[in-house]
Design a protein around this motif. Sequence first.
Motif, PDB file in Angstrom:
ATOM      1  N   ALA A 136      10.657   2.735 -12.329  1.00 58.01           N
ATOM      2  CA  ALA A 136      11.193   2.720 -10.975  1.00 58.01           C
ATOM      3  C   ALA A 136      10.106   2.488  -9.934  1.00 58.01           C
ATOM      4  CB  ALA A 136      11.924   4.037 -10.698  1.00 58.01           C
ATOM      5  N   PHE A 137       9.005   3.231 -10.022  1.00 57.19           N
ATOM      6  CA  PHE A 137       7.957   3.089  -9.012  1.00 57.19           C
ATOM      7  C   PHE A 137       7.219   1.757  -9.138  1.00 57.19           C
ATOM      8  CE2 PHE A 137       8.383   7.805  -8.918  1.00 57.19           C
ATOM      9  CZ  PHE A 137       8.697   7.916  -7.580  1.00 57.19           C
ATOM     10  N   ALA A 138       7.143   1.205 -10.352  1.00 52.51           N
ATOM     11  CA  ALA A 138       6.535  -0.118 -10.512  1.00 52.51           C
ATOM     12  C   ALA A 138       7.405  -1.197  -9.893  1.00 52.51           C
ATOM     13  CB  ALA A 138       6.298  -0.409 -11.989  1.00 52.51           C
ATOM     14  N   LEU A 139       8.728  -1.056 -10.031  1.00 56.76           N
ATOM     15  CA  LEU A 139       9.647  -2.071  -9.514  1.00 56.76           C
ATOM     16  C   LEU A 139       9.852  -1.960  -8.005  1.00 56.76           C
ATOM     17  CD1 LEU A 139      12.398  -2.106 -12.278  1.00 56.76           C
ATOM     18  CD2 LEU A 139      10.814  -3.952 -11.724  1.00 56.76           C
ATOM     19  N   LEU A 140       9.770  -0.745  -7.470  1.00 54.97           N
ATOM     20  CA  LEU A 140      10.044  -0.573  -6.045  1.00 54.97           C
ATOM     21  C   LEU A 140       9.076  -1.376  -5.172  1.00 54.97           C
ATOM     22  CD1 LEU A 140      10.948   3.209  -5.705  1.00 54.97           C
ATOM     23  CD2 LEU A 140      12.421   1.246  -5.249  1.00 54.97           C
ATOM     24  N   GLY A 141       7.860  -1.531  -5.605  1.00 55.83           N
ATOM     25  CA  GLY A 141       6.895  -2.287  -4.812  1.00 55.83           C
ATOM     26  C   GLY A 141       6.925  -3.785  -5.060  1.00 55.83           C
ATOM     27  N   LEU A 142       7.875  -4.236  -5.878  1.00 54.58           N
ATOM     28  CA  LEU A 142       7.869  -5.638  -6.289  1.00 54.58           C
ATOM     29  C   LEU A 142       8.172  -6.583  -5.134  1.00 54.58           C
ATOM     30  CD1 LEU A 142       7.338  -6.986  -9.002  1.00 54.58           C
ATOM     31  CD2 LEU A 142       9.806  -7.092  -9.371  1.00 54.58           C
ATOM     32  N   ARG A 143       9.086  -6.185  -4.262  1.00 56.77           N
ATOM     33  CA  ARG A 143       9.460  -7.066  -3.153  1.00 56.77           C
ATOM     34  C   ARG A 143       8.272  -7.349  -2.249  1.00 56.77           C
ATOM     35  NH1 ARG A 143      10.155  -6.446   1.970  1.00 56.77           N
ATOM     36  NH2 ARG A 143       9.781  -4.202   1.757  1.00 56.77           N
ATOM     37  N   ALA A 144       7.586  -6.283  -1.815  1.00 56.15           N
ATOM     38  CA  ALA A 144       6.435  -6.467  -0.937  1.00 56.15           C
ATOM     39  C   ALA A 144       5.318  -7.208  -1.662  1.00 56.15           C
ATOM     40  CB  ALA A 144       5.938  -5.117  -0.433  1.00 56.15           C
ATOM     41  N   LEU A 145       5.121  -6.880  -2.953  1.00 56.65           N
ATOM     42  CA  LEU A 145       4.058  -7.524  -3.715  1.00 56.65           C
ATOM     43  C   LEU A 145       4.299  -9.018  -3.843  1.00 56.65           C
ATOM     44  CD1 LEU A 145       1.470  -6.828  -5.296  1.00 56.65           C
ATOM     45  CD2 LEU A 145       2.880  -6.644  -7.354  1.00 56.65           C
ATOM     46  N   PHE A 146       5.566  -9.418  -3.950  1.00 58.42           N
ATOM     47  CA  PHE A 146       5.899 -10.838  -4.028  1.00 58.42           C
ATOM     48  C   PHE A 146       5.360 -11.596  -2.822  1.00 58.42           C
ATOM     49  CE2 PHE A 146       8.750 -14.248  -2.661  1.00 58.42           C
ATOM     50  CZ  PHE A 146       8.774 -15.063  -3.793  1.00 58.42           C
ATOM     51  N   PHE A 147       5.634 -11.098  -1.624  1.00 62.49           N
ATOM     52  CA  PHE A 147       5.189 -11.783  -0.417  1.00 62.49           C
ATOM     53  C   PHE A 147       3.680 -11.662  -0.219  1.00 62.49           C
ATOM     54  CE2 PHE A 147       9.665 -10.808   0.466  1.00 62.49           C
ATOM     55  CZ  PHE A 147      10.126 -12.096   0.748  1.00 62.49           C
ATOM     56  N   LEU A 148       3.078 -10.622  -0.797  1.00 61.44           N
ATOM     57  CA  LEU A 148       1.641 -10.434  -0.639  1.00 61.44           C
ATOM     58  C   LEU A 148       0.844 -11.382  -1.526  1.00 61.44           C
ATOM     59  CD1 LEU A 148      -0.720  -8.791   0.552  1.00 61.44           C
ATOM     60  CD2 LEU A 148      -0.434  -7.196  -1.356  1.00 61.44           C
ATOM     61  N   VAL A 149       1.278 -11.556  -2.767  1.00 62.52           N
ATOM     62  CA  VAL A 149       0.438 -12.267  -3.733  1.00 62.52           C
ATOM     63  C   VAL A 149       1.006 -13.602  -4.197  1.00 62.52           C
ATOM     64  CG1 VAL A 149      -0.409 -10.063  -4.591  1.00 62.52           C
ATOM     65  CG2 VAL A 149       1.440 -11.200  -5.801  1.00 62.52           C
TER      66      VAL A 149
ATOM     67  N   VAL B 229       0.841  -1.196   0.000  1.00 63.57           N
ATOM     68  CA  VAL B 229       0.000   0.000   0.000  1.00 63.57           C
ATOM     69  C   VAL B 229       0.877   1.248   0.000  1.00 63.57           C
ATOM     70  CG1 VAL B 229      -1.657   1.335   1.356  1.00 63.57           C
ATOM     71  CG2 VAL B 229      -1.965  -1.137   1.090  1.00 63.57           C
ATOM     72  N   PHE B 230       1.947   1.226   0.779  1.00 63.88           N
ATOM     73  CA  PHE B 230       2.848   2.376   0.847  1.00 63.88           C
ATOM     74  C   PHE B 230       3.437   2.690  -0.528  1.00 63.88           C
ATOM     75  CE2 PHE B 230       7.354   3.655   1.149  1.00 63.88           C
ATOM     76  CZ  PHE B 230       7.194   4.936   1.669  1.00 63.88           C
ATOM     77  N   TYR B 231       3.953   1.675  -1.224  1.00 63.45           N
ATOM     78  CA  TYR B 231       4.583   1.912  -2.522  1.00 63.45           C
ATOM     79  C   TYR B 231       3.564   2.356  -3.575  1.00 63.45           C
ATOM     80  CZ  TYR B 231       9.141   0.107  -1.130  1.00 63.45           C
ATOM     81  OH  TYR B 231      10.362  -0.061  -0.530  1.00 63.45           O
ATOM     82  N   ILE B 232       2.364   1.822  -3.509  1.00 64.59           N
ATOM     83  CA  ILE B 232       1.326   2.260  -4.447  1.00 64.59           C
ATOM     84  C   ILE B 232       0.968   3.722  -4.200  1.00 64.59           C
ATOM     85  CG2 ILE B 232      -1.100   1.963  -5.090  1.00 64.59           C
ATOM     86  CD1 ILE B 232      -0.702  -1.053  -4.669  1.00 64.59           C
ATOM     87  N   LEU B 233       0.841   4.100  -2.917  1.00 67.15           N
ATOM     88  CA  LEU B 233       0.527   5.488  -2.583  1.00 67.15           C
ATOM     89  C   LEU B 233       1.641   6.431  -3.032  1.00 67.15           C
ATOM     90  CD1 LEU B 233      -1.068   5.139   0.972  1.00 67.15           C
ATOM     91  CD2 LEU B 233      -2.221   5.621  -1.195  1.00 67.15           C
ATOM     92  N   VAL B 234       2.900   5.996  -2.883  1.00 65.37           N
ATOM     93  CA  VAL B 234       4.020   6.816  -3.353  1.00 65.37           C
ATOM     94  C   VAL B 234       3.936   7.010  -4.866  1.00 65.37           C
ATOM     95  CG1 VAL B 234       6.529   6.886  -3.672  1.00 65.37           C
ATOM     96  CG2 VAL B 234       5.581   6.223  -1.460  1.00 65.37           C
ATOM     97  N   ALA B 235       3.666   5.909  -5.592  1.00 63.61           N
ATOM     98  CA  ALA B 235       3.568   5.987  -7.053  1.00 63.61           C
ATOM     99  C   ALA B 235       2.403   6.871  -7.485  1.00 63.61           C
ATOM    100  CB  ALA B 235       3.408   4.584  -7.639  1.00 63.61           C
ATOM    101  N   VAL B 236       1.262   6.719  -6.826  1.00 66.48           N
ATOM    102  CA  VAL B 236       0.095   7.539  -7.156  1.00 66.48           C
ATOM    103  C   VAL B 236       0.367   9.006  -6.815  1.00 66.48           C
ATOM    104  CG1 VAL B 236      -2.323   8.006  -6.577  1.00 66.48           C
ATOM    105  CG2 VAL B 236      -1.552   5.650  -6.937  1.00 66.48           C
ATOM    106  N   GLY B 237       1.005   9.242  -5.671  1.00 70.59           N
ATOM    107  CA  GLY B 237       1.343  10.616  -5.294  1.00 70.59           C
ATOM    108  C   GLY B 237       2.258  11.269  -6.314  1.00 70.59           C
ATOM    109  N   PHE B 238       3.219  10.505  -6.827  1.00 63.46           N
ATOM    110  CA  PHE B 238       4.099  11.041  -7.860  1.00 63.46           C
ATOM    111  C   PHE B 238       3.293  11.368  -9.121  1.00 63.46           C
ATOM    112  CE2 PHE B 238       6.980  10.790 -11.456  1.00 63.46           C
ATOM    113  CZ  PHE B 238       8.085  11.506 -11.008  1.00 63.46           C
TER     114      PHE B 238
END
Length: 337
Positions: free
Chosen positions: A232-245, A44-53
């Motif tokens: 960059a913003f798509a890849l930054l959330g990849l680590r957390a997304l891996f464990f989530l999904v 959620v944090f990384y998605i919010l950062v990407a959306v904010g950008f």
Amino acid sequence: MLEIDTLTWVVTVGLILVLLAVDLVLAAVRPHKVGFAEATAWSVFYILVAVGFGVWMWTAHGSEFGTEYFAGYIVEKSLSVDNLFVFVIIMTTFAVPEEHQHKVLTFGIVLALVMRAIFIAVGATLLSLFSFMFLLFGLLLIFTAVQLFRHRNEDPDVENNAVVRTARRLLPLSTEYQGGRLFTRENGRRVGTPLLIVLVAIGGIDLLFALDSIPAVFGVTEEPFIVFAANAFALLGLRALFFLVKGLLDRLVYLSAGLAVILGFIGVKLILHWAHVDLSPDVPEIPTPLSLGVIIAILVVVTVASLLKTRRDPAAKAHPGSLRARRPNHEEDGGAR
């Protein structure tokens, strides 16, 4: 044309490096099994950062560039989910202990960012110098789409990856993981651990995904800053997304087919753009808002159809797809050569 000053570049790259540093510190200092709650919070944090950008891009530079950023981000995010499939296969193939998966993923993300930054610089230069590169990128994406659709129900052959095979031939390797180390000593000589081969496999996969994803995002925007930021913003959330999904990836049975359609669509968009510029202004182009709508629609249809399919047939399993047919090994083909 989007005018980005040096300060904006520095601040954007600095933000990305800070977020990467947080990932690296967490992976190196506190190796642990990432739970669902932690993975959800970071995602959620990384998605919010990407959306904010994206909101900043929209307000500071206008709706056209804001739309291009969101379109590029969604394309790269959808491709990164397919990347996750391959990461799961690599982790499973090499039996990576859960406490080290965090480190492997962070390495994969850093390497992917480096490779894509290089490809972005090269791609932007080529496109500015030679307009026919839009045609070549478009043809590359269509070829990739056809191959991915043909082999959509297959998994990439990680063990037979050329990079992995070369590493196995050149490097002496141990058979046991030695904590989080890449090298250890056996019988007085320095040898690589299985973790080293995992990182080599991740690097090879990152290279292949960079070859596909950069032309894809250039299909929705020609601005290097937007291309870099979206990646960059798509890849930054990849680590957390891996464990989530990672437990849900098997249910996205139509994702590879949907990605093939998206890549093919963007390939057609690039070819039309080339024809509009080099052949005739009468050749129609596909506007970015329409591209964004088509991409979102495809992903929604793919996700809903996948969930309905697995609900009716629980045995159905998703595959990331491959760009070539899987080569049968000695055991699979009964020893045939």
